[in-house]
Design an enzyme around this catalytic site. Structure first.
Site, PDB file in Angstrom:
ATOM      1  N   ASN A  79       0.814  -1.219   0.000  1.00 21.89           N
ATOM      2  CA  ASN A  79       0.000   0.000   0.000  1.00 21.89           C
ATOM      3  C   ASN A  79       0.847   1.268   0.000  1.00 21.89           C
ATOM      4  O   ASN A  79       0.516   2.251  -0.655  1.00 21.89           O
ATOM      5  CB  ASN A  79      -0.993  -0.006   1.159  1.00 21.89           C
ATOM      6  CG  ASN A  79      -0.328  -0.093   2.510  1.00 21.89           C
ATOM      7  OD1 ASN A  79       0.768  -0.640   2.649  1.00 21.89           O
ATOM      8  ND2 ASN A  79      -0.981   0.429   3.528  1.00 21.89           N
ATOM      9  N   GLU A 112       8.174   1.779  15.483  1.00 25.35           N
ATOM     10  CA  GLU A 112       8.870   2.329  14.327  1.00 25.35           C
ATOM     11  C   GLU A 112       8.870   3.847  14.428  1.00 25.35           C
ATOM     12  O   GLU A 112       8.112   4.453  15.182  1.00 25.35           O
ATOM     13  CB  GLU A 112       8.206   1.880  13.024  1.00 25.35           C
ATOM     14  CG  GLU A 112       8.380   0.396  12.753  1.00 25.35           C
ATOM     15  CD  GLU A 112       7.982   0.009  11.346  1.00 25.35           C
ATOM     16  OE1 GLU A 112       8.841  -0.521  10.618  1.00 25.35           O
ATOM     17  OE2 GLU A 112       6.815   0.216  10.977  1.00 25.35           O
ATOM     18  N   CYS A 125      -3.115   1.087   6.871  1.00 23.14           N
ATOM     19  CA  CYS A 125      -3.237   0.406   8.154  1.00 23.14           C
ATOM     20  C   CYS A 125      -3.948   1.276   9.177  1.00 23.14           C
ATOM     21  O   CYS A 125      -4.524   0.765  10.140  1.00 23.14           O
ATOM     22  CB  CYS A 125      -1.870  -0.018   8.671  1.00 23.14           C
ATOM     23  SG  CYS A 125      -0.679   1.327   8.748  1.00 23.14           S
ATOM     24  N   GLU A 184       4.526  -4.297  12.253  1.00 25.15           N
ATOM     25  CA  GLU A 184       3.453  -3.313  12.167  1.00 25.15           C
ATOM     26  C   GLU A 184       2.348  -3.962  11.363  1.00 25.15           C
ATOM     27  O   GLU A 184       2.471  -4.179  10.159  1.00 25.15           O
ATOM     28  CB  GLU A 184       3.962  -2.032  11.494  1.00 25.15           C
ATOM     29  CG  GLU A 184       3.057  -0.831  11.729  1.00 25.15           C
ATOM     30  CD  GLU A 184       2.192  -0.509  10.532  1.00 25.15           C
ATOM     31  OE1 GLU A 184       1.009  -0.919  10.561  1.00 25.15           O
ATOM     32  OE2 GLU A 184       2.672   0.117   9.599  1.00 25.15           O
TER      33      GLU A 184
END
Length: 484
Positions: A152, A463, A284, A250
């Site tokens: 994505n 992250e 996400c 993630e």
């Protein structure tokens, strides 16, 4: 950088490589071929990992200013090649060209950020009870990093992994998603142009079942970082357990948006539409569940549906540029279709959208319109599964407390959004929401200066920010007795 797709190659042990096997890539806007990516096999993954392992000691030993100079040169190269890389990204992923341009620029931003952050990672000296005993703590790079990105935001997400790992002194082997390898492999020329020593950065492409699995299982990979679906993350975690790799995961999102009765309604609508339908909902942190207090539910819903229904949909490289492009693939579109049909059959109401777009301008592509549902119950699949598409569910609640309780009931915990003008509601709501990021009156996404963490089944580790750098460092305690 050449636009000739035959020039897109893998990067292994400092060499740009072609392979006999090819991975076809399709334009999701038309269904037509974009090009072919070289296809790595398990033996080439092994070669890349061993090259990274061989390069690690010298790379880790470089003084930080010398090491980060490579990152700065690479960032400059990316800025000089924004347009061709962005056009490749739009062709293989489908997003509007301006969004692709922003994503490519974000790669350079990430590399510059971690080049500047690396000198500020410090050890420490701990006082002892003895005048001749010295106790120090060192932060040292963990070794070879295996980095697996999703489709994505293939470039932006990969930069979140590569830039801090390299700045920390790790070497890397990176794998793009099989749907979107071309824009990532276009960066290979940049790593060579920036002068990275052979083996420090390696780019390999292929299916997750072969290339991803080989990275996850390789005994010389000490840290595995992955962005993607929760199910895949769990599989990689099981494989990585055999060698006790460090993990940064993630994973799935499906974010809640809570609209209080005192919310700045115009902003809540505009931001909600942006975060629900940006990149065709393939984020996400895309808004999936909207909880609106009853006092403003009718007005919010009417405004939101009107805004969604008037969005322009088309090819990402069209002029004028559309608000939203196609979905990235047929499987993604079918998943969204199935979830909407399941909800509709169980009694949900579709206020706008709801089925695949057809017609001459959409033929061959995978287009699904902005879709808004009401009347969704907890037993419907869409209540518990991540849509990862342009669908938002509006649910009326009696209070913000009820909304927070419903938002916390799910398994995901990546990002939540709360709109209110009341300081108490905002402060307590942010503390109570069980999410790694809580945005109050804004829908900002992940940005490099700010930590990005998934709670519950949305991931492991952190992250971005300094946390994203220290994730690739091991802690070492050194105790020295001087009174011998």
């Amino acid at each position: 950088m050449s636009n000739d797709r035959s020039s897109v190659r893998l990067l292994v042990a400092g060499e740009l490589r072609d392979t006999a096997g090819q991975l076809p890539v399709v334009n999701p806007a038309t269904g037509a071929p974009v090009g072919d990516s070289p296809l790595a096999e398990a033996d080439l993954v092994d070669e890349a990992v061993r090259a990274a392992h061989a390069a690690f000691r010298d790379w880790a030993a470089l003084p930080v200013p010398a090491r980060t100079a490579y990152l700065t040169r690479f960032a400059a190269w990316v800025r000089d090649h924004v347009d061709p890389i962005a056009r490749t990204l739009t062709a293989e992923q489908g997003k509007p060209l301006s969004e692709s341009i922003g994503e490519v620029k974000a790669v350079a931003t990430a590399f510059d950020y971690y080049a500047s952050a690396a000198p500020h990672v410090l050890g420490e000296t701990i006082p002892t009870a003895s005048p001749t005993l010295r106790s120090t703590v060192l932060r040292q790079p963990s070794g070879v990093v295996g980095a697996i990105a999703t489709w994505n935001y293939p470039l932006g997400i990969l930069a979140w992994k590569l830039a801090p790992a390299l700045a920390a002194g790790c070497t890397v082997v990176a794998k793009p998603a099989e749907q979107t390898p071309l824009s990532t492999l276009a960066l290979a020329e940049g790593f060579v142009a920036a002068g990275f020593p052979a083996g420090v950065v390696n780019l390999v492409a292929g299916p997750g079942a072969t290339v991803g699995a080989a990275l996850a299982a390789h005994p010389l990979v000490r840290h595995l970082t992955f962005t993607g679906g929760t199910g895949t993350g769990k599989t990689l975690m099981r494989v990585a357990a055999d060698t006790l790799k460090r993990l940064t995961l993630e994973l799935g999102g499906g974010s809640p948006l809570i609209v209080a009765a005192d919310a700045p309604l115009e902003r809540a609508v505009a931001d909600g539409v942006k975060r629900a339908f940006r990149n065709s909902g393939q984020l996400c942190n895309s808004v999936q569940h909207i909880y609106v207090e009853a006092a403003v539910a009718d007005e919010f819903t009417e405004r939101f549906v009107t805004a969604a229904a008037t969005m322009r949909i088309g090819r990402g490289d069209a002029a004028p540029e559309p608000d939203m492009g196609p979905m990235c693939g047929e499987a993604a579109l079918q998943h969204v279709t199935d979830l909407v049909e399941d909800a509709r059959a169980a009694g949900a109401t579709v206020l706008t959208g709801g089925q695949r777009l057809t017609g001459p301008e959409y033929d061959g592509g995978w287009y699904f319109p902005p879709t808004v549902l009401t009347g969704v119950t907890d037993t419907m699949r869409i209540s518990s599964e991540e849509v990862f598409g342009p669908v938002a569910v509006i649910t009326v609640v009696s209070s913000v407390d009820e909304a927070i309780e419903r938002a916390n009931a799910g398994e995901s915990g990546l990002v939540a959004f709360l709109y209110t003008t009341d300081l108490r509601t905002a402060t307590l709501g942010a503390e109570r929401l069980e999410y790694g990021t809580v945005n109050i009156n804004n829908v900002g996404g992940g940005d490099v200066p700010f930590p990005y963490a998934g709670w519950k089944q949305s991931g492991l580790g952190v992250e971005l920010a300094r946390d994203g750098l220290t994730a690739f460092l091991e802690t070492k305690h050194v105790r020295v007795e001087l009174g011998y």
